[in-house]
Design a protein around this motif. Structure first.
Motif, PDB file in Angstrom:
ATOM      1  N   LEU A  32       0.826  -1.198   0.000  1.00 23.00           N
ATOM      2  CA  LEU A  32       0.000   0.000   0.000  1.00 23.00           C
ATOM      3  C   LEU A  32       0.866   1.256   0.000  1.00 23.00           C
ATOM      4  CD1 LEU A  32      -2.741   1.384   0.137  1.00 23.00           C
ATOM      5  CD2 LEU A  32      -2.719   1.054   2.629  1.00 23.00           C
ATOM      6  N   THR A  33       1.900   1.258   0.809  1.00 25.58           N
ATOM      7  CA  THR A  33       2.805   2.415   0.869  1.00 25.58           C
ATOM      8  C   THR A  33       3.499   2.631  -0.466  1.00 25.58           C
ATOM      9  OG1 THR A  33       3.170   2.090   3.238  1.00 25.58           O
ATOM     10  CG2 THR A  33       4.817   3.393   2.044  1.00 25.58           C
ATOM     11  N   LYS A  34       3.992   1.548  -1.068  1.00 22.39           N
ATOM     12  CA  LYS A  34       4.662   1.661  -2.368  1.00 22.39           C
ATOM     13  C   LYS A  34       3.706   2.174  -3.444  1.00 22.39           C
ATOM     14  CE  LYS A  34       7.296  -1.829  -3.609  1.00 22.39           C
ATOM     15  NZ  LYS A  34       7.748  -3.238  -3.792  1.00 22.39           N
ATOM     16  N   THR A  35       2.449   1.738  -3.374  1.00 18.82           N
ATOM     17  CA  THR A  35       1.463   2.173  -4.365  1.00 18.82           C
ATOM     18  C   THR A  35       1.137   3.652  -4.197  1.00 18.82           C
ATOM     19  OG1 THR A  35       0.534  -0.061  -4.391  1.00 18.82           O
ATOM     20  CG2 THR A  35      -0.813   1.686  -5.332  1.00 18.82           C
ATOM     21  N   LEU A  36       0.967   4.091  -2.962  1.00 17.13           N
ATOM     22  CA  LEU A  36       0.713   5.507  -2.713  1.00 17.13           C
ATOM     23  C   LEU A  36       1.922   6.357  -3.107  1.00 17.13           C
ATOM     24  CD1 LEU A  36      -1.150   5.237   0.716  1.00 17.13           C
ATOM     25  CD2 LEU A  36      -2.151   5.873  -1.488  1.00 17.13           C
ATOM     26  N   ASP A  37       3.118   5.847  -2.868  1.00 13.18           N
ATOM     27  CA  ASP A  37       4.331   6.557  -3.307  1.00 13.18           C
ATOM     28  C   ASP A  37       4.308   6.768  -4.819  1.00 13.18           C
ATOM     29  OD1 ASP A  37       5.319   6.614  -0.724  1.00 13.18           O
ATOM     30  OD2 ASP A  37       6.707   4.929  -1.018  1.00 13.18           O
ATOM     31  N   ARG A  92      -2.999  10.543   4.303  1.00 11.08           N
ATOM     32  CA  ARG A  92      -2.240  10.590   3.050  1.00 11.08           C
ATOM     33  C   ARG A  92      -3.151  10.364   1.849  1.00 11.08           C
ATOM     34  NH1 ARG A  92       3.027   7.076   0.894  1.00 11.08           N
ATOM     35  NH2 ARG A  92       3.612   8.670  -0.630  1.00 11.08           N
ATOM     36  N   ILE A  93      -4.079   9.438   1.963  1.00  9.18           N
ATOM     37  CA  ILE A  93      -5.033   9.210   0.880  1.00  9.18           C
ATOM     38  C   ILE A  93      -5.861  10.471   0.637  1.00  9.18           C
ATOM     39  CG2 ILE A  93      -7.050   7.862   0.157  1.00  9.18           C
ATOM     40  CD1 ILE A  93      -5.853   5.501   1.777  1.00  9.18           C
ATOM     41  N   GLU A  94      -6.265  11.145   1.714  1.00  6.37           N
ATOM     42  CA  GLU A  94      -7.001  12.400   1.576  1.00  6.37           C
ATOM     43  C   GLU A  94      -6.174  13.442   0.843  1.00  6.37           C
ATOM     44  OE1 GLU A  94      -7.890  13.127   5.738  1.00  6.37           O
ATOM     45  OE2 GLU A  94     -10.018  12.776   5.363  1.00  6.37           O
ATOM     46  N   ARG A  95      -4.903  13.540   1.188  1.00  2.71           N
ATOM     47  CA  ARG A  95      -4.036  14.530   0.550  1.00  2.71           C
ATOM     48  C   ARG A  95      -3.871  14.236  -0.936  1.00  2.71           C
ATOM     49  NH1 ARG A  95       1.413  14.769  -0.200  1.00  2.71           N
ATOM     50  NH2 ARG A  95       1.776  12.942   1.107  1.00  2.71           N
ATOM     51  N   LEU A  96      -3.695  12.971  -1.293  1.00  2.00           N
ATOM     52  CA  LEU A  96      -3.545  12.600  -2.697  1.00  2.00           C
ATOM     53  C   LEU A  96      -4.836  12.829  -3.471  1.00  2.00           C
ATOM     54  CD1 LEU A  96      -1.346   9.376  -2.439  1.00  2.00           C
ATOM     55  CD2 LEU A  96      -0.644  11.689  -3.067  1.00  2.00           C
ATOM     56  N   GLN A  97      -5.961  12.640  -2.810  1.00  2.00           N
ATOM     57  CA  GLN A  97      -7.245  12.932  -3.455  1.00  2.00           C
ATOM     58  C   GLN A  97      -7.335  14.418  -3.786  1.00  2.00           C
ATOM     59  OE1 GLN A  97     -10.355  14.125  -1.074  1.00  2.00           O
ATOM     60  NE2 GLN A  97     -10.753  15.085  -3.047  1.00  2.00           N
ATOM     61  N   ARG A  98      -6.879  15.262  -2.884  1.00  3.94           N
ATOM     62  CA  ARG A  98      -6.908  16.706  -3.142  1.00  3.94           C
ATOM     63  C   ARG A  98      -5.921  17.093  -4.242  1.00  3.94           C
ATOM     64  NH1 ARG A  98      -7.216  16.837   2.596  1.00  3.94           N
ATOM     65  NH2 ARG A  98      -4.980  17.290   2.738  1.00  3.94           N
ATOM     66  N   ILE A  99      -4.754  16.477  -4.267  1.00  5.34           N
ATOM     67  CA  ILE A  99      -3.769  16.778  -5.304  1.00  5.34           C
ATOM     68  C   ILE A  99      -4.303  16.374  -6.676  1.00  5.34           C
ATOM     69  CG2 ILE A  99      -1.475  16.224  -6.194  1.00  5.34           C
ATOM     70  CD1 ILE A  99      -0.554  15.889  -3.294  1.00  5.34           C
ATOM     71  N   ALA A 336      -4.723   5.571 -12.762  1.00  2.00           N
ATOM     72  CA  ALA A 336      -6.071   5.038 -12.555  1.00  2.00           C
ATOM     73  C   ALA A 336      -6.021   3.614 -12.019  1.00  2.00           C
ATOM     74  CB  ALA A 336      -6.864   5.093 -13.852  1.00  2.00           C
ATOM     75  N   ALA A 337      -5.109   2.789 -12.563  1.00  2.00           N
ATOM     76  CA  ALA A 337      -4.989   1.404 -12.097  1.00  2.00           C
ATOM     77  C   ALA A 337      -4.455   1.360 -10.671  1.00  2.00           C
ATOM     78  CB  ALA A 337      -4.068   0.622 -13.031  1.00  2.00           C
ATOM     79  N   LEU A 338      -3.442   2.159 -10.376  1.00  2.00           N
ATOM     80  CA  LEU A 338      -2.868   2.164  -9.028  1.00  2.00           C
ATOM     81  C   LEU A 338      -3.886   2.666  -8.005  1.00  2.00           C
ATOM     82  CD1 LEU A 338       0.705   3.493  -9.870  1.00  2.00           C
ATOM     83  CD2 LEU A 338       0.113   1.169  -9.122  1.00  2.00           C
ATOM     84  N   GLY A 339      -4.732   3.599  -8.424  1.00  3.14           N
ATOM     85  CA  GLY A 339      -5.799   4.042  -7.526  1.00  3.14           C
ATOM     86  C   GLY A 339      -6.725   2.908  -7.140  1.00  3.14           C
ATOM     87  N   GLN A 340      -7.003   2.031  -8.081  1.00  4.52           N
ATOM     88  CA  GLN A 340      -7.834   0.873  -7.773  1.00  4.52           C
ATOM     89  C   GLN A 340      -7.100  -0.124  -6.877  1.00  4.52           C
ATOM     90  OE1 GLN A 340     -11.165   0.486  -8.453  1.00  4.52           O
ATOM     91  NE2 GLN A 340     -10.857   2.628  -9.013  1.00  4.52           N
ATOM     92  N   TYR A 341      -5.788  -0.258  -7.060  1.00  2.50           N
ATOM     93  CA  TYR A 341      -5.022  -1.116  -6.152  1.00  2.50           C
ATOM     94  C   TYR A 341      -5.114  -0.608  -4.718  1.00  2.50           C
ATOM     95  CZ  TYR A 341      -2.876  -4.526  -9.255  1.00  2.50           C
ATOM     96  OH  TYR A 341      -2.669  -5.589 -10.101  1.00  2.50           O
ATOM     97  N   ILE A 345      -6.376  -3.078  -1.708  1.00  2.00           N
ATOM     98  CA  ILE A 345      -5.488  -3.383  -0.582  1.00  2.00           C
ATOM     99  C   ILE A 345      -6.110  -2.902   0.723  1.00  2.00           C
ATOM    100  CG2 ILE A 345      -3.211  -3.013   0.438  1.00  2.00           C
ATOM    101  CD1 ILE A 345      -2.125  -2.607  -2.421  1.00  2.00           C
ATOM    102  N   THR A 346      -6.689  -1.704   0.731  1.00  2.00           N
ATOM    103  CA  THR A 346      -7.313  -1.220   1.962  1.00  2.00           C
ATOM    104  C   THR A 346      -8.527  -2.062   2.321  1.00  2.00           C
ATOM    105  OG1 THR A 346      -8.551   0.439   0.682  1.00  2.00           O
ATOM    106  CG2 THR A 346      -6.519   1.159   1.718  1.00  2.00           C
ATOM    107  N   GLU A 347      -9.250  -2.513   1.327  1.00  2.00           N
ATOM    108  CA  GLU A 347     -10.385  -3.398   1.598  1.00  2.00           C
ATOM    109  C   GLU A 347      -9.905  -4.695   2.255  1.00  2.00           C
ATOM    110  OE1 GLU A 347     -12.770  -5.900  -1.461  1.00  2.00           O
ATOM    111  OE2 GLU A 347     -13.820  -3.988  -1.265  1.00  2.00           O
ATOM    112  N   TYR A 348      -8.820  -5.223   1.745  1.00  2.53           N
ATOM    113  CA  TYR A 348      -8.245  -6.438   2.315  1.00  2.53           C
ATOM    114  C   TYR A 348      -7.807  -6.199   3.760  1.00  2.53           C
ATOM    115  CZ  TYR A 348      -4.772 -10.153   2.989  1.00  2.53           C
ATOM    116  OH  TYR A 348      -4.031 -11.202   3.486  1.00  2.53           O
ATOM    117  N   LEU A 349      -7.185  -5.054   4.009  1.00  2.00           N
ATOM    118  CA  LEU A 349      -6.734  -4.746   5.370  1.00  2.00           C
ATOM    119  C   LEU A 349      -7.920  -4.524   6.312  1.00  2.00           C
ATOM    120  CD1 LEU A 349      -3.773  -2.383   4.459  1.00  2.00           C
ATOM    121  CD2 LEU A 349      -3.580  -4.573   5.648  1.00  2.00           C
TER     122      LEU A 349
END
Length: 357
Positions: A32-37, A92-99, A336-341, A345-349
């Motif tokens: 998840l961290t690598k994907t957000l990066d 962090r997800i919130e911040r990326l959504q705003r960006i 777009a694909a990484l956003g779905q990942y 991943i968060t659903e799994y967690l």
């Protein structure tokens, strides 16, 4: 395959079949961290390049913005399931959504200025909020048929765009919203397509429904004695998955990487989690440029895109090369694909945190 989004209840029923899942929450958090990066790196690149982005690029950033809004609502609605997901991670997800929203907003005036006809025809799909689609996660029905894979495109992109314009009332024939012609409906819902032609069909269904044309789509569907629209979408995505598996088995050829990521993005939005595996995520992450954050690749020229009957097909949404050899469309489908990942991943967690397990 390692189903990141598979419900853990399945583990209790079929532990052996699910043994290839990411083994623990720590491994999932690393992914998840690598994907957000990777998402942040690509968004920062687009932020710098926003005057040069085309309309398709903003489809990807709006998808990230909209899908992260949906994800954040789910995370905040079930805080008891978020034990594996830290508050800083949610922030962090919130911040990326705003960006993602900022990059989209920055690019809009340039797109409207430099491609006004295209923007006027299908501009609604890059407006804020359009991609806030909230489909539940699901698996494919094993009985859904898969047709024989065949190389080549079945439709010309201009025709697909003309059919989208019918939803918005921006086409040549009508200025009325949702006035769907028989020709477009037949063309955009016929079985047997592959590659980008198939992804355009999924795109067509998603956009028509989101724009508010579902009742008119349903009338066409019933009059043509077709399977229900939901079943058509499932069949198309099941065939997309079949093609994605072929691409993976062939070692992810560079000329297929763009399509591979587009497939995950479009069917991921509809909830089909079987596109999301750690075995497929790692290659996508590895394709990102380590210096600029964009995605590179071999440029496919218009003259190389052919329909199955051998006719040359002009692709209006052909790649736009940016600085440093970066590719606009490839970078946006990666986003777009990484956003779905991130979603799966968060659903799994969350399910790892379920008290029932």
């Amino acid at each position: 395959m390692n189903y990141l989004g598979a419900y853990l209840g399945c583990l209790l029923i079929s532990a052996v079949a699910q043994a290839s899942l990411v083994s623990n929450s720590n491994d999932s958090l690393v992914l998840l961290t690598k994907t957000l990066d990777a998402i942040e790196f690509a968004l920062n690149f687009f932020h710098q390049e926003h005057p040069n982005l085309n309309l398709d690029a903003v489809i990807g950033t709006r998808m990230v913005e909209g899908q992260f809004k949906v994800l954040l609502r789910k995370l905040k609605a079930h805080p008891s399931q978020n034990a594996q997901i830290s508050a800083p991670m949610v922030s962090r997800i919130e911040r990326l959504q705003r960006i993602a929203g900022l990059v989209s907003d920055e690019a809009l005036p340039y797109i409207a200025t430099f491609t006004p006809k295209y923007y006027n025809e299908i501009g609604p799909i890059i407006q804020e909020g359009f991609w806030e689609m909230a489909y539940p996660s699901r698996d494919f029905d094993p009985d859904v048929p898969v047709w024989r894979y065949e190389e080549g495109e079945s439709l010309m992109e201009q025709r697909s765009d003309d059919c989208l314009a019918e939803f918005f009332g921006t086409g040549k024939k009508s200025k009325e919203h949702c006035k769907i012609s028989d020709d477009c409906w037949d063309f955009m819902t016929s079985p047997g397509y592959n590659s980008y032609s198939l992804s355009h069909q999924i795109f067509y269904f998603e956009i028509g429904r989101q724009f508010g044309c579902y009742s008119q789509m349903l009338v066409k569907n019933v009059r043509n004695h077709q399977k229900p629209i939901k079943d058509l979408q499932e069949q198309f995505c099941k065939n997309m998955l079949n093609e994605a598996i072929v691409i993976a088995k062939n070692g992810f050829p560079q000329r297929k990487q763009d399509l591979f990521m587009e497939q995950a993005a479009l069917c991921g939005i509809l909830g089909y989690r079987e596109f999301f595996t750690s075995d497929w995520l790692e290659p996508i992450l590895s394709w990102q440029d380590e210096v600029f954050g964009c995605y590179r690749g071999e440029l496919v020229f218009e003259s190389e895109v052919k329909l199955r009957d051998g006719v040359r097909s002009r692709r209006k949404r052909e790649e736009r090369p940016l600085d440093h050899g970066c590719l606009c469309h490839r970078t946006t489908v990666a986003l777009a694909a990484l956003g779905q990942y991130v979603r799966y991943i968060t659903e799994y967690l969350q399910l790892l945190s379920s008290p029932a397990l």
